[in-house]
Design a protein around this motif. Sequence first.
Motif, short mmCIF file in Angstrom:
data_model
loop_
_atom_site.label_atom_id
_atom_site.label_comp_id
_atom_site.label_asym_id
_atom_site.label_seq_id
_atom_site.Cartn_x
_atom_site.Cartn_y
_atom_site.Cartn_z
N VAL A 150 0.88 -1.07 -0.21
CA VAL A 150 -0.26 0.14 0.43
C VAL A 150 0.83 1.14 0.22
O VAL A 150 0.54 2.46 -0.46
N PHE A 151 1.78 0.99 0.28
CA PHE A 151 2.61 2.37 0.29
C PHE A 151 4.06 2.70 -0.67
O PHE A 151 4.22 3.46 -0.93
N ALA A 152 3.78 1.42 -1.56
CA ALA A 152 4.20 2.33 -2.40
C ALA A 152 3.39 2.00 -4.01
O ALA A 152 4.08 2.67 -5.32
N VAL A 153 2.28 2.20 -3.92
CA VAL A 153 1.70 2.43 -4.99
C VAL A 153 1.48 3.94 -5.50
O VAL A 153 1.91 4.09 -6.57
N ALA A 154 1.72 4.58 -4.31
CA ALA A 154 1.30 6.10 -5.45
C ALA A 154 2.92 6.13 -6.14
O ALA A 154 2.57 6.42 -7.31
N VAL A 171 2.60 7.03 -10.58
CA VAL A 171 4.13 7.59 -11.23
C VAL A 171 4.91 6.95 -12.21
O VAL A 171 4.96 7.92 -13.51
N VAL A 172 5.05 5.77 -11.90
CA VAL A 172 6.64 5.13 -13.25
C VAL A 172 5.27 4.83 -14.03
O VAL A 172 6.30 4.87 -15.16
N ALA A 173 3.87 3.95 -14.19
CA ALA A 173 3.39 4.10 -15.16
C ALA A 173 3.02 5.12 -16.13
O ALA A 173 3.24 4.78 -17.64
N CYS A 174 2.86 6.25 -15.13
CA CYS A 174 2.73 7.25 -16.28
C CYS A 174 3.22 7.91 -17.23
O CYS A 174 3.05 7.85 -18.20
#
Length: 112
Positions: A63-67, A71-74
Amino acid sequence: MLDTTELTAATERLADRLRAAPQSRLQRGAAAEGLALARDLALRAQRLEAPDAPPRTMPDAGVFAVADQLVVACNDLAEILRRGTAPAGTPLQRELDEAVAAVRRTAATATL
């Protein structure tokens, strides 16, 4: 060359909201919603960059890595759209518009 500023800015705003969300809210679904969007953006990038390759699923890094995953995928998708490296005939503006719409939908409905 497409201007992907709208996509990256909307994603950064959503990622900031995810980073600021309490752990309880992330665990109640906000992180899952963010991860689903990150996976969608990553799949879009993969289809443009290597349409014949089998899709790879972005792992759940917690849950703490999802942000950061979002951003990386975007940024991967934005770079592909800016470079214009897609199969011939791919409507890149439509791809960009659909990605922006997906980010906005998630931001509007996320349990943040």
